[in-house]
Design a protein around this motif. Sequence first.
Motif, short mmCIF file in Angstrom:
data_model
loop_
_atom_site.label_atom_id
_atom_site.label_comp_id
_atom_site.label_asym_id
_atom_site.label_seq_id
_atom_site.Cartn_x
_atom_site.Cartn_y
_atom_site.Cartn_z
N UNK A 83 4.75 33.53 -16.36
CA UNK A 83 4.65 32.63 -15.22
C UNK A 83 5.81 31.64 -15.21
N UNK A 84 6.18 31.13 -16.37
CA UNK A 84 7.26 30.15 -16.44
C UNK A 84 8.58 30.71 -15.92
N UNK A 85 8.78 32.03 -16.03
CA UNK A 85 10.03 32.62 -15.57
C UNK A 85 10.18 32.57 -14.05
N UNK A 86 9.08 32.27 -13.34
CA UNK A 86 9.11 32.18 -11.88
C UNK A 86 9.40 30.77 -11.39
N UNK A 87 9.44 29.78 -12.29
CA UNK A 87 9.57 28.39 -11.91
C UNK A 87 11.00 27.89 -11.93
N UNK A 88 11.36 27.08 -10.93
CA UNK A 88 12.72 26.55 -10.79
C UNK A 88 12.64 25.12 -10.30
N UNK A 89 13.53 24.26 -10.81
CA UNK A 89 13.51 22.84 -10.48
C UNK A 89 14.74 22.47 -9.66
N UNK A 90 14.78 21.22 -9.20
CA UNK A 90 15.77 20.76 -8.23
C UNK A 90 16.82 19.83 -8.82
N UNK A 91 16.87 19.74 -10.16
CA UNK A 91 17.80 18.82 -10.79
C UNK A 91 19.25 19.10 -10.48
N UNK A 92 19.63 20.37 -10.45
CA UNK A 92 21.03 20.71 -10.18
C UNK A 92 21.42 20.35 -8.74
N UNK A 93 20.48 20.49 -7.80
CA UNK A 93 20.77 20.10 -6.42
C UNK A 93 20.97 18.59 -6.33
N UNK A 94 20.12 17.84 -7.00
CA UNK A 94 20.28 16.38 -7.00
C UNK A 94 21.61 15.99 -7.63
N UNK A 95 21.98 16.68 -8.71
CA UNK A 95 23.25 16.37 -9.38
C UNK A 95 24.44 16.67 -8.49
N UNK A 96 24.27 17.57 -7.54
CA UNK A 96 25.35 17.91 -6.60
C UNK A 96 25.39 16.98 -5.39
N UNK A 97 24.57 15.93 -5.39
CA UNK A 97 24.64 14.93 -4.34
C UNK A 97 23.60 15.07 -3.24
N UNK A 98 22.70 16.03 -3.37
CA UNK A 98 21.63 16.19 -2.37
C UNK A 98 20.51 15.21 -2.70
N UNK A 99 20.04 14.49 -1.70
CA UNK A 99 18.92 13.56 -1.86
C UNK A 99 17.62 14.37 -1.82
#
Length: 424
Positions: A83-99
Amino acid sequence: MTLNRRHFMGTGAALAAALSAPMVMGQSRPRVVVVGGGAGGATAARYIAKDSNGAIDVTLIEPSRTYYTCWFSNLYLGGVRTFDSLGHTYGALAADGINVVHDYAVGVDRDAKTVSLAGGGSLPYDRLILSPGIDFKDGAMPGWDVSAQNAMPHAYKGGSQTQLLKAQLEAMPEGGRFIMVAPPNPYRCPPGPYERVSMVANYFKYNNPTASILIVDLKEKFSKQALFEEGWQRHYSGMIERLGPDFGGANVSVNPAEMTVDIDGAVEKGDVVNVIPAMQAGRIVHQAGLTEGDWAPVNAADMSSKMDADIHILGDASAQGDMPKSGFSANSQAKVAAMAVRGALTDSRVFPAKYSNTCWSLIHAVDQPDGVKVGANYEATEEKIASTGGFISQPGEDVGLRADTYRESLAWYDAITSDMFGAA
């Protein structure tokens, strides 16, 4: 078609290099708000922010801090993935300047050009992208509504419902019965219910070999039908039965308290019952007044709403012409919309829309994997997104080719999730 991460990512990178626009200086940046952090929304947010070189202020609204893909969740049910292999977070998007705002979008004021949030306040936009996925139609399955989803899970949105269905399968008694009520057209991921049957059968074959599966289908035919039926006969002979409209499958109701399915007067009892109801565009699109019937009509050239040129609607929520509702489709549409939005807000070059889709399905996983696929390329016409030619796996293919098709799907999963979330 062989797909790898380098090819998948390279297309977007080359387009970015060709189309990137300079920062607009001496004025406030135009604002783009994206609702929904899945294959459509996350991709659109990332490409607008990246390809505009910071010239556009991008906000992504997504309530979940971890996004679990609905695609490949069947492989978790079959014991192939964690199940964990299906999960993805948004940290890299925030680091790229997306609010990144973790909240629910609950309203759109098209006159004021604002999106209101469940937590309070609102966000202004110059362009709005809606990619909320699907919701279920109230009353579409007599006897079932979302209050019954713990007894009869749909598991057609990634996350806790998928875990619940897996737990029910694991707790099913020896020789028990799994019933799946398949949805009517159109719906998210046309091969998805039948890959689910395949993966449940794969789990039963090695953990509960006397269990049985009944498919109650509202449709006369379904995606990749010949391929699935060939695979079921080869790998799970005698385990799977399907009842379509000719055998009462068009007149169905359920009783969650009794765990029964009424099929044109014949009552069938299941130990686990998976109800996948009829679907419609996510509620925010209906609230914004952008639908005709169940789905949102869009202009094929840029995925803009036919009712509001400043709003683009991606993925499952849109009326997509010849394209199926899939993660691959949403990702493809997001890149077209991102280019159009960036062009409109920074006066940069926009190229003609091109779309593509491939849907992979795993029929059997142990020993020799049995993977199949279907796909096509598309172009924008005045009327719709139109197919320009497609492909599909064929019955009787070599086992080595089927294994290669499965490995191709693994490469695609890694590529698309990196494309969406910016992960390494």
